[in-house]
Design a protein around this motif. Structure first.
Motif, PDB file in Angstrom:
ATOM      1  N   GLN A   1       5.327  11.008   5.491  1.00 18.32           N
ATOM      2  CA  GLN A   1       5.010  12.417   5.723  1.00 18.32           C
ATOM      3  C   GLN A   1       4.788  12.698   7.206  1.00 18.32           C
ATOM      4  O   GLN A   1       5.220  13.728   7.718  1.00 18.32           O
TER       5      GLN A   1
ATOM      6  N   GLN B   1      -7.590   7.628   5.216  1.00 16.35           N
ATOM      7  CA  GLN B   1      -8.065   7.740   3.838  1.00 16.35           C
ATOM      8  C   GLN B   1      -7.162   6.989   2.857  1.00 16.35           C
ATOM      9  O   GLN B   1      -7.596   6.663   1.756  1.00 16.35           O
ATOM     10  N   CYS B   2      -5.935   6.711   3.258  1.00 19.19           N
ATOM     11  CA  CYS B   2      -4.987   5.986   2.396  1.00 19.19           C
ATOM     12  C   CYS B   2      -5.167   4.471   2.476  1.00 19.19           C
ATOM     13  O   CYS B   2      -4.583   3.739   1.681  1.00 19.19           O
TER      14      CYS B   2
ATOM     15  N   GLN C   1       3.548   6.229   1.983  1.00 17.74           N
ATOM     16  CA  GLN C   1       3.941   7.618   1.743  1.00 17.74           C
ATOM     17  C   GLN C   1       3.394   8.536   2.824  1.00 17.74           C
ATOM     18  O   GLN C   1       4.070   9.464   3.276  1.00 17.74           O
ATOM     19  N   ARG C   2       2.165   8.269   3.257  1.00 20.95           N
ATOM     20  CA  ARG C   2       1.586   9.087   4.328  1.00 20.95           C
ATOM     21  C   ARG C   2       2.362   8.890   5.628  1.00 20.95           C
ATOM     22  O   ARG C   2       2.617   9.846   6.364  1.00 20.95           O
TER      23      ARG C   2
ATOM     24  N   ASN D   1       0.858  -1.176   0.000  1.00 26.04           N
ATOM     25  CA  ASN D   1       0.000   0.000   0.000  1.00 26.04           C
ATOM     26  C   ASN D   1       0.902   1.237   0.000  1.00 26.04           C
ATOM     27  O   ASN D   1       1.278   1.750   1.048  1.00 26.04           O
ATOM     28  N   GLU D   2       1.247   1.695  -1.198  1.00 25.23           N
ATOM     29  CA  GLU D   2       2.170   2.823  -1.361  1.00 25.23           C
ATOM     30  C   GLU D   2       1.616   4.115  -0.779  1.00 25.23           C
ATOM     31  O   GLU D   2       2.349   4.890  -0.179  1.00 25.23           O
ATOM     32  N   ARG D   3       0.327   4.362  -0.988  1.00 25.50           N
ATOM     33  CA  ARG D   3      -0.272   5.602  -0.466  1.00 25.50           C
ATOM     34  C   ARG D   3      -0.136   5.676   1.047  1.00 25.50           C
ATOM     35  O   ARG D   3       0.225   6.712   1.600  1.00 25.50           O
ATOM     36  N   ALA D   4      -0.434   4.569   1.725  1.00 28.37           N
ATOM     37  CA  ALA D   4      -0.339   4.547   3.184  1.00 28.37           C
ATOM     38  C   ALA D   4       1.116   4.716   3.623  1.00 28.37           C
ATOM     39  O   ALA D   4       1.401   5.456   4.569  1.00 28.37           O
TER      40      ALA D   4
ATOM     41  N   GLN E   1      -5.937  11.715   7.457  1.00 25.18           N
ATOM     42  CA  GLN E   1      -5.441  11.459   6.107  1.00 25.18           C
ATOM     43  C   GLN E   1      -4.866  10.056   5.983  1.00 25.18           C
ATOM     44  O   GLN E   1      -4.946   9.442   4.924  1.00 25.18           O
TER      45      GLN E   1
END
Length: 141
Positions: free
Chosen positions: A37, A68-69, A33-34, A28-31, A65
């Motif tokens: 951050q 949401q990932c 990356q979050r 899960n790249e989005r998670a 956020q």
């Protein structure tokens, strides 16, 4: 064999560590990356291993956020994990009860046996559900 009872903070650290490692395994790249951050001071390797402390976990739990990932089943597991941490484990921290620690150990040992060789996110979801149900039962008494 001597029984080892873990303090609630160590349990939280372990559960969140396993959750993050499962996210990495699921790619899960989005998670991920979050997470980078949120925790800019941590290296990618430490994030991939889920190396967080108590304040980091509180920060992560407050981050909308991040939720949401997550994919649908990851989101369900995260909601259950948060419910356990905010409910049962926070209560344990206040009470520091050996009885609760022993009960947690019994539940996790049983679930580890049932889920040996199966998907970790299923184990995590059932662990969260079992702990929440035990906590609700205790509140009723």
């Amino acid at each position: 064999m001597e029984k080892v009872l873990l303090p609630p903070l160590h349990i939280k650290l372990g559960i969140v560590k396993n959750f993050i490692k499962a996210l990495v395994k699921r790619n899960n790249e989005r998670a991920f990356q979050r997470l980078q951050q949120i925790f800019r001071r941590l290296s990618k390797a430490k994030i991939k291993e889920g190396v967080l402390n108590g304040p980091d976990i509180r920060k992560l739990m407050k981050d909308d956020q991040f939720e949401q990932c997550l994919l649908e089943e990851e989101g369900v597991a995260w909601d259950n994990l948060k419910a356990v941490i905010e409910g049962a484990l926070d209560k344990l921290e206040m009470q520091e009860s050996d009885e609760h620690g022993e009960r947690f150990h019994q539940v996790t040992a049983q679930l580890e046996h049932w889920y040996s060789g199966k998907k970790q996110n299923l184990l995590l979801a059932d662990l969260c559900w079992n702990l929440q149900m035990k906590s609700d039962d205790e509140d009723d008494n």
